[in-house]
Design a protein around this motif. Structure first.
Motif, PDB file in Angstrom:
ATOM      1  N   LEU A 194      78.480  49.237  54.509  1.00  0.00           N
ATOM      2  CA  LEU A 194      78.455  47.715  54.998  1.00  0.00           C
ATOM      3  C   LEU A 194      78.168  47.599  56.562  1.00  0.00           C
ATOM      4  CD1 LEU A 194      79.098  44.926  54.074  1.00  0.00           C
ATOM      5  CD2 LEU A 194      81.438  45.316  54.602  1.00  0.00           C
ATOM      6  N   ALA A 195      78.688  48.486  57.293  1.00  0.00           N
ATOM      7  CA  ALA A 195      78.320  48.373  58.562  1.00  0.00           C
ATOM      8  C   ALA A 195      76.830  48.723  59.209  1.00  0.00           C
ATOM      9  CB  ALA A 195      79.292  49.537  59.438  1.00  0.00           C
ATOM     10  N   LYS A 196      76.318  49.777  58.431  1.00  0.00           N
ATOM     11  CA  LYS A 196      74.919  50.071  58.418  1.00  0.00           C
ATOM     12  C   LYS A 196      73.888  48.797  58.274  1.00  0.00           C
ATOM     13  CE  LYS A 196      71.018  53.318  57.432  1.00  0.00           C
ATOM     14  NZ  LYS A 196      70.873  54.253  56.424  1.00  0.00           N
ATOM     15  N   GLN A 197      74.338  48.255  57.145  1.00  0.00           N
ATOM     16  CA  GLN A 197      73.451  46.964  56.673  1.00  0.00           C
ATOM     17  C   GLN A 197      73.640  45.662  57.891  1.00  0.00           C
ATOM     18  OE1 GLN A 197      71.335  46.302  54.265  1.00  0.00           O
ATOM     19  NE2 GLN A 197      70.723  44.764  55.532  1.00  0.00           N
ATOM     20  N   LEU A 198      74.876  45.642  58.107  1.00  0.00           N
ATOM     21  CA  LEU A 198      75.342  44.483  59.331  1.00  0.00           C
ATOM     22  C   LEU A 198      74.613  44.727  60.422  1.00  0.00           C
ATOM     23  CD1 LEU A 198      79.085  44.229  58.213  1.00  0.00           C
ATOM     24  CD2 LEU A 198      77.405  42.446  57.655  1.00  0.00           C
ATOM     25  N   CYS A 199      74.649  46.024  61.085  1.00  0.00           N
ATOM     26  CA  CYS A 199      74.118  46.360  62.287  1.00  0.00           C
ATOM     27  C   CYS A 199      72.738  45.973  62.289  1.00  0.00           C
ATOM     28  CB  CYS A 199      74.483  47.587  62.721  1.00  0.00           C
ATOM     29  SG  CYS A 199      76.159  48.034  63.288  1.00  0.00           S
ATOM     30  N   GLU A 200      72.061  46.480  61.192  1.00  0.00           N
ATOM     31  CA  GLU A 200      70.720  46.129  60.849  1.00  0.00           C
ATOM     32  C   GLU A 200      70.188  44.699  60.916  1.00  0.00           C
ATOM     33  OE1 GLU A 200      67.945  48.325  61.290  1.00  0.00           O
ATOM     34  OE2 GLU A 200      69.478  49.657  61.556  1.00  0.00           O
ATOM     35  N   ASP A 201      70.888  44.081  60.315  1.00  0.00           N
ATOM     36  CA  ASP A 201      70.668  42.427  60.252  1.00  0.00           C
ATOM     37  C   ASP A 201      70.951  41.726  61.513  1.00  0.00           C
ATOM     38  OD1 ASP A 201      70.325  42.828  57.637  1.00  0.00           O
ATOM     39  OD2 ASP A 201      71.908  42.041  56.621  1.00  0.00           O
ATOM     40  N   PHE A 202      72.213  42.448  62.343  1.00  0.00           N
ATOM     41  CA  PHE A 202      72.092  42.100  63.440  1.00  0.00           C
ATOM     42  C   PHE A 202      71.123  42.229  64.684  1.00  0.00           C
ATOM     43  CE2 PHE A 202      73.938  41.800  67.748  1.00  0.00           C
ATOM     44  CZ  PHE A 202      74.646  40.550  67.765  1.00  0.00           C
ATOM     45  N   LYS A 203      70.353  43.304  64.423  1.00  0.00           N
ATOM     46  CA  LYS A 203      69.453  43.534  65.281  1.00  0.00           C
ATOM     47  C   LYS A 203      68.188  42.918  65.027  1.00  0.00           C
ATOM     48  CE  LYS A 203      69.095  48.261  64.784  1.00  0.00           C
ATOM     49  NZ  LYS A 203      68.806  49.624  64.797  1.00  0.00           N
ATOM     50  N   GLU A 204      67.980  42.373  63.758  1.00  0.00           N
ATOM     51  CA  GLU A 204      66.871  41.503  63.232  1.00  0.00           C
ATOM     52  C   GLU A 204      67.292  40.061  63.305  1.00  0.00           C
ATOM     53  OE1 GLU A 204      66.025  42.797  59.248  1.00  0.00           O
ATOM     54  OE2 GLU A 204      65.468  44.674  59.902  1.00  0.00           O
ATOM     55  N   GLU A 205      68.351  39.712  64.104  1.00  0.00           N
ATOM     56  CA  GLU A 205      68.872  38.249  64.554  1.00  0.00           C
ATOM     57  C   GLU A 205      68.670  37.591  63.155  1.00  0.00           C
ATOM     58  OE1 GLU A 205      66.499  36.598  67.619  1.00  0.00           O
ATOM     59  OE2 GLU A 205      66.383  38.397  68.690  1.00  0.00           O
ATOM     60  N   LYS A 206      69.497  38.222  62.113  1.00  0.00           N
ATOM     61  CA  LYS A 206      69.674  37.501  60.746  1.00  0.00           C
ATOM     62  C   LYS A 206      70.912  36.517  60.952  1.00  0.00           C
ATOM     63  CE  LYS A 206      67.074  40.364  57.655  1.00  0.00           C
ATOM     64  NZ  LYS A 206      67.296  41.186  56.480  1.00  0.00           N
ATOM     65  N   PHE A 207      71.998  37.033  61.940  1.00  0.00           N
ATOM     66  CA  PHE A 207      72.822  36.175  62.230  1.00  0.00           C
ATOM     67  C   PHE A 207      73.322  36.417  63.677  1.00  0.00           C
ATOM     68  CE2 PHE A 207      74.367  40.231  60.753  1.00  0.00           C
ATOM     69  CZ  PHE A 207      75.458  40.542  61.302  1.00  0.00           C
ATOM     70  N   ASP A 208      74.185  35.878  64.347  1.00  0.00           N
ATOM     71  CA  ASP A 208      74.555  35.844  65.810  1.00  0.00           C
ATOM     72  C   ASP A 208      75.806  36.514  66.178  1.00  0.00           C
ATOM     73  OD1 ASP A 208      71.962  34.553  66.657  1.00  0.00           O
ATOM     74  OD2 ASP A 208      72.916  32.497  65.622  1.00  0.00           O
ATOM     75  N   LYS A 209      76.879  36.479  65.306  1.00  0.00           N
ATOM     76  CA  LYS A 209      78.024  37.035  65.359  1.00  0.00           C
ATOM     77  C   LYS A 209      78.620  37.402  63.894  1.00  0.00           C
ATOM     78  CE  LYS A 209      80.721  34.731  68.389  1.00  0.00           C
ATOM     79  NZ  LYS A 209      81.745  33.653  69.026  1.00  0.00           N
ATOM     80  N   LEU A 210      79.322  38.440  64.402  1.00  0.00           N
ATOM     81  CA  LEU A 210      80.121  39.044  63.107  1.00  0.00           C
ATOM     82  C   LEU A 210      81.453  39.150  63.374  1.00  0.00           C
ATOM     83  CD1 LEU A 210      80.112  40.654  60.307  1.00  0.00           C
ATOM     84  CD2 LEU A 210      79.669  42.897  61.913  1.00  0.00           C
ATOM     85  N   GLY A 211      82.580  38.545  62.591  1.00  0.00           N
ATOM     86  CA  GLY A 211      83.665  38.459  62.836  1.00  0.00           C
ATOM     87  C   GLY A 211      84.520  38.917  61.609  1.00  0.00           C
ATOM     88  N   VAL A 212      85.666  39.248  61.654  1.00  0.00           N
ATOM     89  CA  VAL A 212      86.796  39.549  60.681  1.00  0.00           C
ATOM     90  C   VAL A 212      87.926  38.641  60.574  1.00  0.00           C
ATOM     91  CG1 VAL A 212      87.755  41.547  59.422  1.00  0.00           C
ATOM     92  CG2 VAL A 212      86.106  41.799  60.608  1.00  0.00           C
ATOM     93  N   ILE A 213      88.277  38.129  59.425  1.00  0.00           N
ATOM     94  CA  ILE A 213      89.561  37.634  59.293  1.00  0.00           C
ATOM     95  C   ILE A 213      90.470  38.783  58.551  1.00  0.00           C
ATOM     96  CG2 ILE A 213      90.856  35.735  58.194  1.00  0.00           C
ATOM     97  CD1 ILE A 213      88.786  33.693  58.872  1.00  0.00           C
ATOM     98  N   TYR A 214      91.488  39.160  59.082  1.00  0.00           N
ATOM     99  CA  TYR A 214      92.418  39.999  58.551  1.00  0.00           C
ATOM    100  C   TYR A 214      93.736  39.613  58.909  1.00  0.00           C
ATOM    101  CZ  TYR A 214      93.937  41.990  63.206  1.00  0.00           C
ATOM    102  OH  TYR A 214      94.269  41.986  64.275  1.00  0.00           O
ATOM    103  N   THR A 215      94.832  40.340  58.371  1.00  0.00           N
ATOM    104  CA  THR A 215      96.175  39.875  58.725  1.00  0.00           C
ATOM    105  C   THR A 215      96.946  41.141  59.665  1.00  0.00           C
ATOM    106  OG1 THR A 215      96.391  39.165  56.370  1.00  0.00           O
ATOM    107  CG2 THR A 215      98.516  39.575  57.408  1.00  0.00           C
ATOM    108  N   ARG A 216      97.289  40.584  60.749  1.00  0.00           N
ATOM    109  CA  ARG A 216      97.930  41.656  61.724  1.00  0.00           C
ATOM    110  C   ARG A 216      99.356  41.716  61.335  1.00  0.00           C
ATOM    111  NH1 ARG A 216     100.529  41.001  66.567  1.00  0.00           N
ATOM    112  NH2 ARG A 216     100.009  38.647  66.707  1.00  0.00           N
ATOM    113  N   TYR A 217      99.613  43.158  61.314  1.00  0.00           N
ATOM    114  CA  TYR A 217     101.163  43.489  61.140  1.00  0.00           C
ATOM    115  C   TYR A 217     102.083  43.169  62.225  1.00  0.00           C
ATOM    116  CZ  TYR A 217     105.006  46.392  59.006  1.00  0.00           C
ATOM    117  OH  TYR A 217     106.198  46.933  58.802  1.00  0.00           O
TER     118      TYR A 217
END
Length: 267
Positions: A137-160
């Motif tokens: 997943l990270a490989k695809q996301l990083c490639e898409d980010f370099k190609e400017e397909k999106f401007d920001k990558l965030g994660v919504i998770y739950t902090r313990y």
């Protein structure tokens, strides 16, 4: 009156079945808590090590040339939403989805059956999410980010926070933010900081994502244990109340029968 006691008896039986189910689910959650917490703590250490590596790289002026440091005023965001594979975990899933409302235009990537079902995405398990899954997943996301397909990558998770407490939060993965100062003065990177940063990006995104999924899972099992414990106590209280009503109804029925017998014998 006999009909009333029969109805109460059926309700007691039904609530008792629910009690057995909640107790079983509580035991399952309890058995997973220790391992999930150990994995989460190791993940936190790993994430801290990754952040310590990235910090001196992003503090270097040359690293600002990296595509992963690209800052944009654009509003295109990809949002990885981590929820549970199952329900019956109190407010665990609902708190995650509530936070998603703050990002209405984001492109969603869902992890966990509840998130996949909600956003109609292919199923990706949160309980069995592996580093290999994260790397792909990270490989695809990083490639898409370099190609400017999106401007920001965030994660919504739950902090313990503790066994009794957790909180849904937002974590930014991309772009990397420039560190205010180099915490590892004197460290030499070969061949240079920019090259190391670019080659480290995928491993960093995959590593952090893996740790966030594991922390979220630790929160899920803790929330489920608390929810099932609370449900079990409520079921026990309901059984006590229904049993009291049943005994009263039964006693009233017996008293009525005795009264009729006495009245009949007097005639």
């Amino acid at each position: 009156m006999a009909g009333n006691t029969k109805e109460l008896r059926l309700r007691i039986k039904s609530v008792n079945s629910t009690l057995q189910l909640t107790k079983a689910m509580e035991l399952v959650a309890s058995s997973k808590i220790r391992r999930a917490n150990e994995t989460m703590l190791k993940g936190r250490e790993y994430r801290k090590a990754l952040e310590d590596i990235i910090a001196p790289l992003t503090s270097n002026k040359e690293s600002l040339k990296s595509p992963y440091m690209r800052q944009s005023d654009g509003g295109k965001m990809r949002l990885i939403v981590i929820a549970g594979d199952r329900g019956l975990a109190g407010g665990y899933n609902s708190n995650v989805f509530k936070l998603c409302l703050d990002y209405p235009d984001a492109e969603i990537i869902a992890i966990g059956r509840r998130a996949c079902d909600r956003f109609k995405k292919p199923f990706i398990s949160s309980e069995h999410f592996s580093f290999a899954d994260a790397s792909a997943l990270a490989k695809q996301l990083c490639e898409d980010f370099k190609e400017e397909k999106f401007d920001k990558l965030g994660v919504i998770y739950t902090r313990y926070i503790s066994v009794m407490s957790s909180k849904a939060e937002f974590y930014q993965l991309l772009p990397f933010e420039k560190a205010e100062k180099n915490s590892n003065v004197g460290t030499v990177f070969e061949p240079d900081e920019l090259t190391v940063l670019n080659n480290t990006a995928i491993e960093y995104v995959a590593g952090v994502l893996t740790t966030l999924v594991r922390e979220s899972f630790a929160c899920e099992v803790s929330a489920r244990r608390i929810a099932m414990n609370s449900a079990g106590k409520n079921a026990e209280q309901m059984i006590d109340d229904l049993s009291l009503q049943y005994n009263r109804a039964r006693q009233s029925a017996i008293t009525g029968e005795i009264t009729e017998i006495v009245a009949g014998s007097g005639n």
